[in-house]
Scaffold this active site. Structure first.
Site, PDB file in Angstrom:
ATOM      1  N   SER A 158       0.800  -1.218   0.000  1.00 21.02           N
ATOM      2  CA  SER A 158       0.000   0.000   0.000  1.00 21.02           C
ATOM      3  C   SER A 158       0.836   1.273   0.000  1.00 21.02           C
ATOM      4  CB  SER A 158      -0.947  -0.043   1.197  1.00 21.02           C
ATOM      5  OG  SER A 158      -1.812   1.037   1.150  1.00 21.02           O
ATOM      6  N   HIS A 159       0.663   2.077   1.036  1.00 18.39           N
ATOM      7  CA  HIS A 159       1.320   3.392   1.104  1.00 18.39           C
ATOM      8  C   HIS A 159       2.736   3.293   1.656  1.00 18.39           C
ATOM      9  CE1 HIS A 159      -0.537   2.242   4.806  1.00 18.39           C
ATOM     10  NE2 HIS A 159       0.303   3.017   5.447  1.00 18.39           N
ATOM     11  N   ASP A 325      -0.906   1.634  -4.079  1.00 17.43           N
ATOM     12  CA  ASP A 325      -1.779   0.690  -4.784  1.00 17.43           C
ATOM     13  C   ASP A 325      -3.113   1.293  -5.201  1.00 17.43           C
ATOM     14  OD1 ASP A 325      -2.492   0.836  -2.078  1.00 17.43           O
ATOM     15  OD2 ASP A 325      -3.441  -1.123  -2.115  1.00 17.43           O
ATOM     16  N   LYS A 423     -11.505   0.218  -0.927  1.00 14.15           N
ATOM     17  CA  LYS A 423     -11.536   1.667  -1.050  1.00 14.15           C
ATOM     18  C   LYS A 423     -10.911   2.038  -2.389  1.00 14.15           C
ATOM     19  CE  LYS A 423      -7.561   2.444   2.001  1.00 14.15           C
ATOM     20  NZ  LYS A 423      -7.297   1.159   2.678  1.00 14.15           N
TER      21      LYS A 423
HETATM   22  C1  G16 Z   1      -5.312  -0.325   5.349  1.00 15.29           C
HETATM   23  C2  G16 Z   1      -6.744  -0.734   5.493  1.00 15.29           C
HETATM   24  C3  G16 Z   1      -7.572   0.434   5.946  1.00 15.29           C
HETATM   25  C4  G16 Z   1      -6.991   1.030   7.212  1.00 15.29           C
HETATM   26  C5  G16 Z   1      -5.558   1.407   6.966  1.00 15.29           C
HETATM   27  C6  G16 Z   1      -4.842   1.934   8.194  1.00 15.29           C
HETATM   28  O1  G16 Z   1      -5.183   0.583   4.311  1.00 15.29           O
HETATM   29  O2  G16 Z   1      -7.252  -1.213   4.273  1.00 15.29           O
HETATM   30  O3  G16 Z   1      -8.868   0.002   6.122  1.00 15.29           O
HETATM   31  O4  G16 Z   1      -7.708   2.150   7.608  1.00 15.29           O
HETATM   32  O5  G16 Z   1      -4.849   0.265   6.539  1.00 15.29           O
HETATM   33  O6  G16 Z   1      -4.661   0.928   9.089  1.00 15.29           O
HETATM   34  P1  G16 Z   1      -3.716   1.095  10.319  1.00 15.29           P
HETATM   35  O7  G16 Z   1      -4.224   2.293  11.071  1.00 15.29           O
HETATM   36  O8  G16 Z   1      -3.876  -0.187  11.067  1.00 15.29           O
HETATM   37  O9  G16 Z   1      -2.315   1.351   9.824  1.00 15.29           O
HETATM   38  P2  G16 Z   1      -4.053   0.449   3.219  1.00 15.29           P
HETATM   39  O10 G16 Z   1      -4.265   1.595   2.293  1.00 15.29           O
HETATM   40  O11 G16 Z   1      -2.748   0.536   3.982  1.00 15.29           O
HETATM   41  O12 G16 Z   1      -4.255  -0.879   2.587  1.00 15.29           O
END
Ligand code: G16
Length: 600
Positions: A158-159, A325, A423
């Site tokens: 992801s990020h 992503d 999302k």
């Molecule tokens: C994921 C989840 C999201 C969540 C985010 C942050 O996003 O899909 O639903 O809000 O992580 O999670 P955390 O606060 O546990 O770091 P992504 O974009 O990282 O896949």
């Protein structure tokens, strides 16, 4: 990469025509690998039984398994997790089709080849993979739904930054396109602790650079355009001709920052080719394995180049960024930041009027617990069913499948609808453009354009404003963060309604627990929250998406409907409650951190 004989053969074959067919490949002799004809999971494919040993710590976090790339590159590390997934899914995968793609980060192409071999070795009949192993997360969800696949694997952290020194990740999405629920991820983890054999099909690497089908006996790999299926879905959601007309206005300009990540090709295809925006509107649109050394997280800290553009003298009217992503988004106006908690509320409030897919009205709305209550006010006003879930998109899937939720969002820059089950960054961009197009319908080109800030201000004037901020303290020592959490649990245990924290009077304090209204499953310990009598909230959570150490997240929220305060700077408005949060948690004492790494 050095090409093996078979790989070269495969590449040459796929270059020459769109469909290439391999017969059963003779099993190579590999020390300690058992080749068994009885293991032929798919007719015409020989399967090697490769012995392996479990790795510790392959537990899925908020969204899949995320670790340092080097950990993933250890022998069989990725294969162990994928084999464990297939073991957890059991016999039902036999003869099914699997989607596959990723955000283009380092190790993705090699990982795709391993996954393809394991899929064939475990009985899948077909893998549908994005060209060059690319596929944005929302596009993967759309692909799974459009093509009625059994499920799909998304290779992304992801990020999180990418490259050999940074992060890699993988997650599984089910046939509805939704991230696997905890009952499956728990099962996968159980399998990772005892995995002993990998069922690897003895087939050569597949050329993923060319669209087309490659067959190995009865098993086939179809390389597809990663944008096409997703675009079909988006066209069912939005009024593309209306958006095209709006983007043709001379008084409107936009910039989309793909942050060197996967959404570059999507933005070019959708914003430029389909909607007619100038090619120059896509910034950093070529996916790079290490995101050009950047941190592909669309927030005010990491998308600083976009922030500079949007805060310059002659800024575009609209700016947006997406993450590694493509599921996260940040929306900006000319010198204006739309908080993600506000963004989902504003989209929900305007969806019926502005987005054709929602023209019958919304079925319901949902947000994660730490997300501000802005959406709650819209739900109450529109008399919509409303749900508050734990952090993690996977919790929205059941609600959507049950027809109880059309639009949902999270403070973590996630916004989406029930058109897919992830999302969706591009969805958020098109939703905002639809709202702007609608708001400017009667405004002549060159007249007084209704801006992003105008839309948000109008919303606050109607509903009041939930000031919201999140402080992230990244890469703290896990033991320190755990001690702080234990301390906060103690504070909760000793607190009672009416206690004063600074000027704030406690209404309740708890550790958030969620019982899924559809299947009754329970998720406990989902965030420590302090709710005050004026509706203000302080929430602490440890992130479940990091790859090392602990990231402490502090979420702060305070509501006002005082017209004189609506335009206040959020950090100023929240100053006193932030102090209360820092004092009650003794965050600095426990973590040694004086300042957060990221403020949203
Ligand atoms: C994921 C989840 C999201 C969540 C985010 C942050 O996003 O899909 O639903 O809000 O992580 O999670 P955390 O606060 O546990 O770091 P992504 O974009 O990282 O896949």
């Amino acid at each position: 990469m050095r090409l093996t004989q078979t790989t070269r053969g495969a590449r040459a074959a796929t270059r020459s025509r769109d469909v290439c067919v391999f017969g059963p490949v003779p099993a190579r002799r590999v020390a300690s690998v058992r080749v068994s004809a009885a293991m032929a999971a798919v007719s015409g494919v020989t399967v090697k039984e490769v012995p392996t040993k479990p790795y510790e710590g392959q537990k899925t976090g908020t969204s899949g398994l995320r670790k340092k790339t080097k950990e993933f590159m250890q022998p069989n590390y990725l294969a162990n997790w994928v084999q464990s997934l297939f073991a957890a899914l059991g016999d039902e995968v036999k003869g099914k089709s699997l989607g596959l793609g990723g955000d283009g980060r380092y190790y993705g192409k090699e990982a795709a080849q391993i996954i393809i071999k394991l899929a064939a070795g475990n009985g899948f009949k077909r893998v549908v993979v994005g060209q060059d192993a690319l596929m944005a997360t929302p596009a993967a969800s759309a692909l799974i739904r459009q093509r009625k696949l059994y499920g799909g694997l998304i290779m992304s952290a992801s990020h999180n930054p990418g490259g050999p020194e940074n992060d890699f990740g993988i997650k599984f999405n089910y046939s509805g396109g939704e991230p696997a629920p905890e009952r499956i991820t728990d099962k996968i983890y159980g399998e990772t602790t005892k995995v002993a054999v990998l069922n690897m099909a003895d087939i050569p690497d597949v050329d993923l650079s060319k669209i087309g089908v490659t067959k190995f006996g009865d098993f086939e790999v179809e390389v597809v355009d990663p944008v096409a299926d997703y675009l079909v879905v988006l066209k069912e959601v939005f009024d593309f001709p209306m958006l095209k007309t709006f983007l043709a206005r001379k008084d409107f300009s936009l910039v989309f920052d793909a942050m060197h990540a996967v959404t570059g090709p999507y933005a070019k295809r959708i914003l430029v080719e389909e909607l007619g925006a100038p090619a120059s509107c896509v910034k950093d649109g070529v996916p790079s394995p290490d995101f050009n050394g950047g941190h592909p997280d669309p927030n005010l800290t990491y998308a600083e180049e976009l922030v500079k553009i949007m805060w310059a003298d002659k800024a575009p009217a609209f700016g947006a960024a997406s993450d590694g992503d493509g599921d996260r988004n940040m929306v900006l106006g000319d010198k204006f930041f739309v908080n993600p908690s506000d963004s989902v509320a504003i989209i929900a409030a305007n969806a019926q009027a502005c987005i054709p897919y929602f023209k019958q009205g919304l079925k319901g709305v949902a947000r994660s617990m730490p997300t501000s209550g802005a959406l709650d006010r819209v739900a109450a006003d529109l008399k919509l069913p409303f749900f508050e879930t734990p952090t993690g998109w996977k919790f929205f899937g059941n609600l959507m499948d049950a027809g109880k939720c059309s639009v949902c969002g999270e403070e973590s820059f996630g916004t989406g609808g029930d058109h897919i089950r992830e999302k969706d960054g591009i969805f958020a961009v098109l939703a905002w453009l639809s709202i702007l197009a609608h708001a400017n319908k009667g405004v002549p080109d060159g007249g007084k354009l209704v801006t992003v800030a105008d839309v948000a201000t109008k919303h606050w004037q109607k509903y009041g404003r939930n000031f919201f901020s999140r402080y992230d303290y990244e890469e703290c020592a896990s033991a320190d963060a755990d001690k702080m959490v234990a301390h906060l649990r103690d504070v909760i245990a000793k607190s009672k309604k009416g206690d004063k924290f600074g000027e704030f009077v406690l209404e309740k304090a708890d550790d958030f627990e969620y019982v899924d209204p559809i299947d009754g499953s329970k998720a406990s310990k989902q965030g420590l929250r302090f709710v005050f009598s004026d509706g203000s909230r302080i929430i602490f959570r440890l992130s479940g998406t990091g790859s090392s150490g602990a990231t402490v997240r502090l979420y702060i929220e305070q509501y006002t409907n005082d017209p004189a305060k609506l335009q206040l700077d959020a950090q100023k408005a929240l100053g006193p409650i932030i102090q209360v949060a820092l004092e009650m948690s003794q965050l600095e004492k426990f973590t040694g951190r004086k300042e957060p790494t990221v403020i949203t």
